[in-house]
Write an enzyme that holds these catalytic residues in place. Sequence first.
Site, mmCIF file in Angstrom:
data_model
loop_
_atom_site.group_PDB
_atom_site.id
_atom_site.type_symbol
_atom_site.label_atom_id
_atom_site.label_comp_id
_atom_site.label_asym_id
_atom_site.label_seq_id
_atom_site.Cartn_x
_atom_site.Cartn_y
_atom_site.Cartn_z
ATOM 1 N N PRO A 1 66.106 -15.271 39.494
ATOM 2 C CA PRO A 1 65.862 -16.129 38.337
ATOM 3 C C PRO A 1 65.763 -17.609 38.706
ATOM 4 O O PRO A 1 66.279 -18.042 39.735
ATOM 5 C CB PRO A 1 67.081 -15.896 37.466
ATOM 6 C CG PRO A 1 68.173 -15.657 38.443
ATOM 7 C CD PRO A 1 67.518 -14.894 39.592
ATOM 8 N N PRO B 1 68.634 -10.996 42.589
ATOM 9 C CA PRO B 1 68.708 -11.152 44.045
ATOM 10 C C PRO B 1 69.016 -12.601 44.440
ATOM 11 O O PRO B 1 68.392 -13.538 43.953
ATOM 12 C CB PRO B 1 67.313 -10.734 44.514
ATOM 13 C CG PRO B 1 66.806 -9.837 43.427
ATOM 14 C CD PRO B 1 67.379 -10.386 42.155
ATOM 15 N N ARG C 1 67.163 -20.054 41.915
ATOM 16 C CA ARG C 1 66.855 -21.468 42.077
ATOM 17 C C ARG C 1 67.300 -22.222 40.841
ATOM 18 O O ARG C 1 67.192 -21.712 39.728
ATOM 19 C CB ARG C 1 65.352 -21.687 42.231
ATOM 20 C CG ARG C 1 64.792 -21.120 43.514
ATOM 21 C CD ARG C 1 63.290 -21.045 43.404
ATOM 22 N NE ARG C 1 62.590 -20.403 44.494
ATOM 23 C CZ ARG C 1 62.789 -19.197 44.980
ATOM 24 N NH1 ARG C 1 63.769 -18.456 44.533
ATOM 25 N NH2 ARG C 1 62.051 -18.699 45.948
ATOM 26 N N ARG D 1 65.025 -5.902 33.014
ATOM 27 C CA ARG D 1 66.472 -5.758 32.860
ATOM 28 C C ARG D 1 66.783 -5.329 31.425
ATOM 29 O O ARG D 1 66.089 -5.704 30.502
ATOM 30 C CB ARG D 1 67.178 -7.058 33.206
ATOM 31 C CG ARG D 1 67.024 -7.407 34.682
ATOM 32 C CD ARG D 1 67.330 -8.860 34.953
ATOM 33 N NE ARG D 1 67.125 -9.193 36.348
ATOM 34 C CZ ARG D 1 65.986 -9.659 36.845
ATOM 35 N NH1 ARG D 1 64.949 -9.840 36.065
ATOM 36 N NH2 ARG D 1 65.885 -9.938 38.119
#
Length: 129
Positions: A2, A37, A42, A73
Amino acid sequence: MPHFTVEYTDNIKNEMNIDKLFEEVHKVLIARGSVFPIGGIRSRAIELTNYRIADGAEDDAFVHAVLKIGAGRSAEIKKEACDALFEVIKNHFSELMSNRYLALSMELMEFSEAGTYKQNNIHSRFKKN
Protein backbone atom coordinates in the site's frame (compact mmCIF):
# COMPACT_ATOMS: atom_id res chain seq x y z
CA MET A 1 1.27 -1.32 -2.39
CA PRO A 2 0.00 0.00 0.00
CA HIS A 3 0.80 3.67 -0.36
CA PHE A 4 -0.02 6.03 2.49
CA THR A 5 -0.24 9.74 1.68
CA VAL A 6 -0.78 12.54 4.16
CA GLU A 7 -1.78 16.06 3.16
CA TYR A 8 -1.40 18.63 5.91
CA THR A 9 -1.71 22.37 6.30
CA ASP A 10 1.57 24.22 6.67
CA ASN A 11 0.46 25.85 9.92
CA ILE A 12 1.17 22.60 11.82
CA LYS A 13 4.36 21.41 10.11
CA ASN A 14 6.61 22.21 13.08
CA GLU A 15 4.39 20.34 15.53
CA MET A 16 3.36 17.20 13.70
CA ASN A 17 6.47 14.95 13.65
CA ILE A 18 5.72 13.28 10.33
CA ASP A 19 8.58 10.78 10.67
CA LYS A 20 7.08 9.38 13.87
CA LEU A 21 3.64 9.16 12.24
CA PHE A 22 5.09 7.21 9.32
CA GLU A 23 6.93 4.88 11.69
CA GLU A 24 3.66 4.06 13.48
CA VAL A 25 1.74 3.66 10.21
CA HIS A 26 4.32 1.21 8.88
CA LYS A 27 4.14 -0.80 12.12
CA VAL A 28 0.38 -1.18 11.64
CA LEU A 29 0.75 -2.30 8.04
CA ILE A 30 3.69 -4.63 8.67
CA ALA A 31 1.84 -6.25 11.59
CA ARG A 32 -0.73 -7.57 9.12
CA GLY A 33 1.82 -10.00 7.70
CA SER A 34 1.39 -10.92 4.05
CA VAL A 35 -1.76 -8.81 3.70
CA PHE A 36 0.47 -5.83 2.87
CA PRO A 37 3.88 -6.93 1.54
CA ILE A 38 6.61 -4.97 3.35
CA GLY A 39 8.52 -4.16 0.17
CA GLY A 40 5.51 -2.34 -1.26
CA ILE A 41 4.76 -0.06 1.69
CA ARG A 42 5.42 3.61 1.01
CA SER A 43 4.52 6.79 2.84
CA ARG A 44 4.67 10.36 1.69
CA ALA A 45 3.60 13.76 2.97
CA ILE A 46 2.34 16.75 1.05
CA GLU A 47 2.51 20.13 2.75
CA LEU A 48 -0.30 22.43 1.68
CA THR A 49 0.37 26.14 1.50
CA ASN A 50 -2.80 27.22 -0.31
CA TYR A 51 -6.00 26.27 1.48
CA ARG A 52 -9.04 27.68 3.26
CA ILE A 53 -10.80 25.98 6.13
CA ALA A 54 -14.35 26.65 7.31
CA ASP A 55 -15.05 30.40 7.38
CA GLY A 56 -11.37 31.34 7.35
CA ALA A 57 -11.73 33.22 10.65
CA GLU A 58 -9.38 31.03 12.70
CA ASP A 59 -5.98 29.44 12.19
CA ASP A 60 -7.63 26.09 11.54
CA ALA A 61 -5.61 23.10 10.36
CA PHE A 62 -6.29 19.74 8.79
CA VAL A 63 -4.64 16.43 8.08
CA HIS A 64 -6.08 14.16 5.42
CA ALA A 65 -4.65 10.69 4.87
CA VAL A 66 -5.22 8.33 1.97
CA LEU A 67 -4.41 4.63 1.99
CA LYS A 68 -4.21 3.27 -1.56
CA ILE A 69 -4.29 -0.51 -1.96
CA GLY A 70 -4.80 -2.97 -4.74
CA ALA A 71 -8.06 -4.87 -4.93
CA GLY A 72 -8.55 -8.32 -3.47
CA ARG A 73 -8.63 -7.96 0.31
CA SER A 74 -11.78 -8.77 2.27
CA ALA A 75 -14.00 -6.05 3.70
CA GLU A 76 -13.08 -7.25 7.21
CA ILE A 77 -9.35 -6.94 6.59
CA LYS A 78 -9.74 -3.48 5.05
CA LYS A 79 -11.91 -2.26 7.92
CA GLU A 80 -9.60 -3.62 10.60
CA ALA A 81 -6.51 -2.11 8.99
CA CYS A 82 -8.18 1.27 8.42
CA ASP A 83 -9.57 1.34 11.97
CA ALA A 84 -6.07 0.66 13.31
CA LEU A 85 -4.51 3.32 11.07
CA PHE A 86 -7.05 5.96 12.04
CA GLU A 87 -6.41 5.20 15.72
CA VAL A 88 -2.71 5.82 15.08
CA ILE A 89 -3.56 9.13 13.41
CA LYS A 90 -5.90 10.22 16.23
CA ASN A 91 -3.37 9.27 18.90
CA HIS A 92 -0.52 10.95 17.04
CA PHE A 93 -2.39 14.25 16.76
CA SER A 94 -4.25 14.14 20.09
CA GLU A 95 -2.04 16.66 21.87
CA LEU A 96 -2.08 19.04 18.92
CA MET A 97 -5.87 18.70 18.67
CA SER A 98 -6.24 19.59 22.35
CA ASN A 99 -4.40 22.88 21.71
CA ARG A 100 -5.89 24.10 18.41
CA TYR A 101 -8.67 23.58 15.88
CA LEU A 102 -7.74 20.56 13.78
CA ALA A 103 -9.68 18.30 11.42
CA LEU A 104 -8.46 14.74 10.86
CA SER A 105 -9.71 12.49 8.07
CA MET A 106 -8.68 9.35 6.25
CA GLU A 107 -9.96 7.49 3.21
CA LEU A 108 -9.28 4.15 1.60
CA MET A 109 -8.80 3.98 -2.15
CA GLU A 110 -8.87 0.55 -3.71
CA PHE A 111 -8.04 0.01 -7.36
CA SER A 112 -7.86 -2.87 -9.77
CA GLU A 113 -4.55 -4.08 -11.10
CA ALA A 114 -5.69 -3.25 -14.64
CA GLY A 115 -4.01 -0.04 -15.70
CA THR A 116 -1.30 -0.08 -13.01
CA TYR A 117 2.35 -0.67 -13.77
CA LYS A 118 4.95 -1.67 -11.20
CA GLN A 119 8.50 -2.88 -10.97
CA ASN A 120 10.01 -3.40 -7.52
CA ASN A 121 13.07 -5.35 -6.48
CA ILE A 122 12.66 -4.37 -2.80
CA HIS A 123 10.30 -7.33 -2.27
CA SER A 124 13.20 -9.75 -2.71
CA ARG A 125 14.74 -8.53 0.57
CA PHE A 126 11.73 -9.80 2.48
CA LYS A 127 11.15 -13.16 0.78
CA LYS A 128 11.71 -16.16 3.01
CA ASN A 129 14.12 -18.73 1.66
